[in-house]
Design a protein around this motif. Sequence first.
Motif, PDB file in Angstrom:
ATOM      1  N   LEU A   1       0.836  -1.211   0.000  1.00 44.27           N
ATOM      2  CA  LEU A   1       0.000   0.000   0.000  1.00 44.27           C
ATOM      3  C   LEU A   1       0.870   1.260   0.000  1.00 44.27           C
ATOM      4  O   LEU A   1       0.532   2.255  -0.648  1.00 44.27           O
ATOM      5  CB  LEU A   1      -0.921  -0.009   1.218  1.00 44.27           C
ATOM      6  N   CYS A   2       1.990   1.224   0.712  1.00 41.73           N
ATOM      7  CA  CYS A   2       2.896   2.379   0.742  1.00 41.73           C
ATOM      8  C   CYS A   2       3.466   2.658  -0.652  1.00 41.73           C
ATOM      9  O   CYS A   2       3.609   3.811  -1.053  1.00 41.73           O
ATOM     10  CB  CYS A   2       4.043   2.133   1.723  1.00 41.73           C
ATOM     11  N   LEU A   3       3.781   1.591  -1.382  1.00 44.59           N
ATOM     12  CA  LEU A   3       4.329   1.761  -2.731  1.00 44.59           C
ATOM     13  C   LEU A   3       3.300   2.338  -3.692  1.00 44.59           C
ATOM     14  O   LEU A   3       3.647   3.004  -4.659  1.00 44.59           O
ATOM     15  CB  LEU A   3       4.834   0.413  -3.263  1.00 44.59           C
ATOM     16  N   GLN A   4       2.031   2.087  -3.411  1.00 40.59           N
ATOM     17  CA  GLN A   4       0.968   2.614  -4.267  1.00 40.59           C
ATOM     18  C   GLN A   4       0.680   4.087  -3.997  1.00 40.59           C
ATOM     19  O   GLN A   4      -0.080   4.718  -4.721  1.00 40.59           O
ATOM     20  CB  GLN A   4      -0.315   1.795  -4.061  1.00 40.59           C
ATOM     21  N   LYS A   5       1.296   4.616  -2.934  1.00 36.35           N
ATOM     22  CA  LYS A   5       1.174   6.029  -2.578  1.00 36.35           C
ATOM     23  C   LYS A   5      -0.284   6.453  -2.420  1.00 36.35           C
ATOM     24  O   LYS A   5      -0.706   7.525  -2.880  1.00 36.35           O
ATOM     25  CB  LYS A   5       1.887   6.911  -3.610  1.00 36.35           C
ATOM     26  N   LYS A   6      -1.044   5.584  -1.764  1.00 36.75           N
ATOM     27  CA  LYS A   6      -2.431   5.921  -1.465  1.00 36.75           C
ATOM     28  C   LYS A   6      -2.493   6.967  -0.354  1.00 36.75           C
ATOM     29  O   LYS A   6      -1.539   7.150   0.383  1.00 36.75           O
ATOM     30  CB  LYS A   6      -3.196   4.674  -1.006  1.00 36.75           C
ATOM     31  N   ASP A   7      -3.612   7.643  -0.258  1.00 41.73           N
ATOM     32  CA  ASP A   7      -3.880   8.487   0.894  1.00 41.73           C
ATOM     33  C   ASP A   7      -3.801   7.628   2.149  1.00 41.73           C
ATOM     34  O   ASP A   7      -4.304   6.489   2.172  1.00 41.73           O
ATOM     35  CB  ASP A   7      -5.273   9.099   0.770  1.00 41.73           C
ATOM     36  N   PHE A   8      -3.125   8.133   3.208  1.00 44.62           N
ATOM     37  CA  PHE A   8      -2.876   7.320   4.398  1.00 44.62           C
ATOM     38  C   PHE A   8      -4.171   6.786   5.009  1.00 44.62           C
ATOM     39  O   PHE A   8      -4.242   5.627   5.430  1.00 44.62           O
ATOM     40  CB  PHE A   8      -2.088   8.122   5.445  1.00 44.62           C
TER      41      PHE A   8
END
Length: 256
Positions: free
Chosen positions: A36-43
């Motif tokens: 999920l961090c690699l996808q740079k989603k909203d936290f």
Amino acid sequence: MRDIELIYSKDKKESYQLPEFWHELNGKQLVGWAQLCLQKKDFLEAKIYFIQRFYPFSKTAQKWLRKHHFIEIVQRMTFLTQSPRMPCWLITSFRLWFIRYEGPGDALSAMTIAEFRLAEICYTKYLKSHDKQFLIALAAILYRPKREQDFSSDRRKVLAKCSIDRRTKRFKRLSPALLQAILLNYEGCRSFIHLRYASLFKTNGHEASVQDFQDIIDAVAGDKLGTITQTEQTNIHRFFRHLMNMIKAKTELQPS
């Protein structure tokens, strides 16, 4: 773990446990969060998805829970947006092709000071350059096949430069999520070590930018730890305890 309770009615409720600290995740969950961090989603959206994916609620809960409920739940999981700190090595091992690679153990307990030195060099270079090759090299230092016998305190085969080079080539096939999770796990254990031996890693209230321990290894060699080669093979926790004792003894000898 943090206990939460879902109350549907006076007579119907369910209890769940959610992690409150990094070390309460398991390896699969850490890889999932890394993805999920690699996808740079909203936290906030990332944390909601993480809870829904890795902490499956009952069918009743899934029907009852709304987005504002999930927001209330994930707001308590503040650790996910903080720098990792953990004593546990969560990704204990992984398999690539027909070989299983073993990790360095909780708090990097199976590493020697020479291995830690190499890991720190790769870690520092990766942070500066974001060159994936350094992250792969870090993984190649941390993970090795299991010894056939005589495990002692380290289940992994002895570290050698030629084996690091071979694994670096093989580990290019590791998923980005697994590599990112290994990085998070290393950062967490590294932070834990810095906290445990805080006096060695702080200078005037600021973290020391130690990038190469070779000079320290050379200076500490002799006495209880033996030759430079023997000192390089010393477990990192024994090395740091010995170094702290040396500094303490030297300080006590200085005139007040």
